[in-house]
Design an enzyme around this catalytic site. Structure first.
Site, PDB file in Angstrom:
ATOM      1  CG  ASP A 143      60.182  43.519 164.175  1.00 18.62           C
ATOM      2  OD1 ASP A 143      59.985  44.634 164.091  1.00 18.62           O
ATOM      3  OD2 ASP A 143      61.662  42.548 163.405  1.00 18.62           O
ATOM      4  CB  SER A 145      67.495  41.685 158.968  1.00 21.86           C
ATOM      5  OG  SER A 145      67.214  43.030 158.536  1.00 21.86           O
ATOM      6  CG  HIS A 152      64.806  44.133 163.197  1.00 14.56           C
ATOM      7  ND1 HIS A 152      63.340  43.004 162.197  1.00 14.56           N
ATOM      8  CD2 HIS A 152      65.855  43.485 162.458  1.00 14.56           C
ATOM      9  CE1 HIS A 152      64.019  42.920 161.082  1.00 14.56           C
ATOM     10  NE2 HIS A 152      65.332  43.642 161.153  1.00 14.56           N
TER      11      HIS A 152
END
Length: 141
Positions: free
Chosen positions: A92, A41, A119
């Site tokens: 995601d 991320s 995610h």
């Protein structure tokens, strides 16, 4: 990460060049030689500039739906020869497709999709995540 959340602001991480230098400094201080850089991320803001400038210093790269992939061109990615495992959860639907679209230009990549994971796929499906990661690590030189 420095400058985010409750951490002390750090001027050097304002730019991509500064974030690349920061990560380079951390790896040098830790005495890391040819590490595998795992980048989930938000850490993409640090890992991607480092990969593009110093990918030859890495044994491997594991982006997990990182942010910032659209900031670079297909040509920039195509110059990177670092073995890469693009990893993400199939739930995601926002960040992972964008990251995949950009990162698939890395010539030495393969993709692992974790079914039923979002995610933070490493939290949703930790055993599947570790299986994919360890399989990738075993194949590195």
């Amino acid at each position: 990460m420095p400058g985010y959340g409750d951490s002390t602001p750090v001027d050097m991480v304002v730019t991509a060049q500064g974030r690349r230098a920061f990560l380079d400094h951390v790896l040098r201080q830790l005495g890391m030689q040819r590490p595998v850089l795992v980048s989930p991320s938000m850490s993409g803001r640090f890992a991607l500039p480092f990969l593009l400038a110093h990918g030859d210093q890495l044994a491997g790269f594991v982006p997990i739906a990182p942010v910032g992939t659209k900031d670079y061109t297909a040509e920039q990615y195509q110059r990177v020869q670092t073995p890469t495992l693009i990893l993400y959860g199939d739930r995601d639907t926002r960040l992972a497709p964008q990251a995949l679209q950009n990162l698939q230009h890395l010539p030495e990549h393969r993709v692992a999709v974790l079914a039923g994971a979002g995610h933070a796929c490493y939290l949703d499906k930790p055993e599947d995540f570790h299986q994919a990661l360890l399989g990738f690590l075993r194949q590195l030189k």
